[in-house]
Write an enzyme that holds these catalytic residues in place. Structure first.
Site, mmCIF file in Angstrom:
data_model
loop_
_atom_site.group_PDB
_atom_site.id
_atom_site.type_symbol
_atom_site.label_atom_id
_atom_site.label_comp_id
_atom_site.label_asym_id
_atom_site.label_seq_id
_atom_site.Cartn_x
_atom_site.Cartn_y
_atom_site.Cartn_z
ATOM 1 N N GLY A 1 -16.365 41.508 -46.584
ATOM 2 C CA GLY A 1 -15.764 42.111 -45.404
ATOM 3 C C GLY A 1 -15.623 41.191 -44.214
ATOM 4 O O GLY A 1 -15.890 41.602 -43.085
ATOM 5 N N ASN B 1 -12.798 40.111 -43.029
ATOM 6 C CA ASN B 1 -11.740 40.732 -42.227
ATOM 7 C C ASN B 1 -12.254 41.981 -41.518
ATOM 8 O O ASN B 1 -11.817 42.292 -40.406
ATOM 9 C CB ASN B 1 -10.529 41.061 -43.095
ATOM 10 C CG ASN B 1 -9.568 39.895 -43.202
ATOM 11 O OD1 ASN B 1 -9.131 39.353 -42.191
ATOM 12 N ND2 ASN B 1 -9.232 39.496 -44.416
ATOM 13 N N ARG C 1 -9.817 48.428 -55.402
ATOM 14 C CA ARG C 1 -9.439 49.530 -56.277
ATOM 15 C C ARG C 1 -7.963 49.844 -56.039
ATOM 16 O O ARG C 1 -7.495 49.862 -54.894
ATOM 17 C CB ARG C 1 -10.267 50.797 -56.000
ATOM 18 C CG ARG C 1 -11.763 50.625 -56.112
ATOM 19 C CD ARG C 1 -12.210 50.106 -57.450
ATOM 20 N NE ARG C 1 -11.833 50.975 -58.557
ATOM 21 C CZ ARG C 1 -11.979 50.631 -59.840
ATOM 22 N NH1 ARG C 1 -12.450 49.448 -60.167
ATOM 23 N NH2 ARG C 1 -11.630 51.477 -60.780
ATOM 24 N N LEU D 1 -5.047 52.230 -55.561
ATOM 25 C CA LEU D 1 -4.926 53.597 -55.053
ATOM 26 C C LEU D 1 -3.680 54.262 -55.624
ATOM 27 O O LEU D 1 -2.643 53.623 -55.791
ATOM 28 C CB LEU D 1 -4.863 53.573 -53.526
ATOM 29 C CG LEU D 1 -6.113 53.019 -52.839
ATOM 30 C CD1 LEU D 1 -5.856 52.765 -51.366
ATOM 31 C CD2 LEU D 1 -7.296 53.977 -53.022
ATOM 32 N N ASN E 1 -2.815 46.900 -44.800
ATOM 33 C CA ASN E 1 -3.443 45.981 -45.740
ATOM 34 C C ASN E 1 -3.123 44.560 -45.309
ATOM 35 O O ASN E 1 -2.101 44.308 -44.656
ATOM 36 C CB ASN E 1 -2.912 46.207 -47.158
ATOM 37 C CG ASN E 1 -3.625 45.334 -48.183
ATOM 38 O OD1 ASN E 1 -4.846 45.246 -48.195
ATOM 39 N ND2 ASN E 1 -2.869 44.683 -49.042
ATOM 40 N N HIS F 1 -2.732 40.623 -46.963
ATOM 41 C CA HIS F 1 -2.539 39.944 -48.241
ATOM 42 C C HIS F 1 -2.408 38.448 -48.003
ATOM 43 O O HIS F 1 -1.696 38.026 -47.066
ATOM 44 C CB HIS F 1 -1.276 40.483 -48.934
ATOM 45 C CG HIS F 1 -1.069 39.881 -50.288
ATOM 46 N ND1 HIS F 1 -1.860 40.201 -51.361
ATOM 47 C CD2 HIS F 1 -0.174 38.961 -50.736
ATOM 48 C CE1 HIS F 1 -1.458 39.508 -52.421
ATOM 49 N NE2 HIS F 1 -0.442 38.758 -52.066
ATOM 50 N N GLN G 1 -6.410 32.482 -40.329
ATOM 51 C CA GLN G 1 -5.258 33.210 -39.807
ATOM 52 C C GLN G 1 -5.348 34.708 -40.096
ATOM 53 O O GLN G 1 -4.912 35.539 -39.288
ATOM 54 C CB GLN G 1 -3.967 32.630 -40.392
ATOM 55 C CG GLN G 1 -3.753 31.160 -40.088
ATOM 56 C CD GLN G 1 -3.847 30.876 -38.607
ATOM 57 O OE1 GLN G 1 -3.257 31.575 -37.778
ATOM 58 N NE2 GLN G 1 -4.599 29.838 -38.246
ATOM 59 N N GLU G 2 -5.932 35.072 -41.241
ATOM 60 C CA GLU G 2 -6.136 36.492 -41.531
ATOM 61 C C GLU G 2 -6.964 37.146 -40.427
ATOM 62 O O GLU G 2 -6.679 38.266 -39.990
ATOM 63 C CB GLU G 2 -6.848 36.660 -42.878
ATOM 64 C CG GLU G 2 -6.020 36.281 -44.089
ATOM 65 C CD GLU G 2 -6.767 36.522 -45.391
ATOM 66 O OE1 GLU G 2 -7.532 37.503 -45.461
ATOM 67 O OE2 GLU G 2 -6.593 35.723 -46.325
#
Length: 216
Positions: A16, A18, A95, A97, A111, A113, A177-178
């Protein structure tokens, strides 16, 4: 700004990092968002410890405890409803969804990516970018749709691919950068600065995505 902040849940499966960036963002006095729940399908996820340290409520919904995805997602939905969640952020939630669950959060689920979508959907994005000899790589925050890594793009951050890069070096620079663009995208969505026209995100009325570079 207190109770008028939008109520956020973050779904994690692991460390975690992010999530930590989102926690730090929501701790700012002017944030339009407040994380009210961190939920994981993994009781050992370090993200749960991050949340507890920040005084944020946590929940574990272990997919192995359910006979199918539908009942698993119903349990998640009960946790979200109990906290009056308005926006869901996926932060390494490993997971898949179902379309029904995703559509329940249409334009209210984010989200991140590790590629410049629509390029390199799925896994091993850094390795694939290097194998293709790309000069540029990066990450994307998008609104979630049922298809894998699909949906209106909010913000992208670009990094150059350097001659000495391997997958780990490239991934580390992308991760920096995320941690910048995910909090920024949540701030925009929580502040009602995002609208969607067809499948095009508009940021303050202008077509997205916003493009950042590592020099910004």
């Amino acid at each position: 700004m207190t109770e008028e902040r939008r109520r956020i849940a973050v779904l994690v499966s692991g460390g975690g990092s992010n999530l930590q960036a989102l926690i730090d963002e929501c701790a700012k006095p002017d944030s339009p968002a407040r994380i009210v729940l961190v939920l994981s399908n993994n009781a050992d996820a370090f993200g749960l410890q991050r949340a507890a340290k920040a005084g944020i409520a946590t929940a574990v919904v272990n997919h192995r405890d359910f006979p199918d995805r539908s009942s698993f997602e119903q349990a998640i939905s009960r946790e979200l409803a109990a906290r009056d969640v308005e926006i869901v952020c996926l932060a390494g939630f490993m997971r898949v969804l179902t379309p029904g669950f995703v559509e329940n959060w249409h334009d209210r689920m984010l989200n991140i990516h590790p590629s410049l979508l629509p390029a390199y959907k799925g896994l091993h994005t850094h390795e694939r970018a290097l194998a293709d000899g790309m000069a540029e790589h990066g990450c994307t925050v998008h609104l979630v749709r049922p298809a894998l890594d699909d949906g209106p793009l909010l913000i992208q951050a670009k990094v150059p691919v350097l001659p000495e890069d391997d997958a780990d070096r490239l991934a580390a620079r992308v991760l920096v950068q995320e941690h910048r663009i995910y909090p920024a995208a949540l701030r925009l969505l929580a502040a009602d600065a995002v609208t969607v026209d067809g499948e095009q995100a508009l940021i303050n009325g202008r077509p997205g995505p916003l493009i950042w570079t590592d020099a910004d």
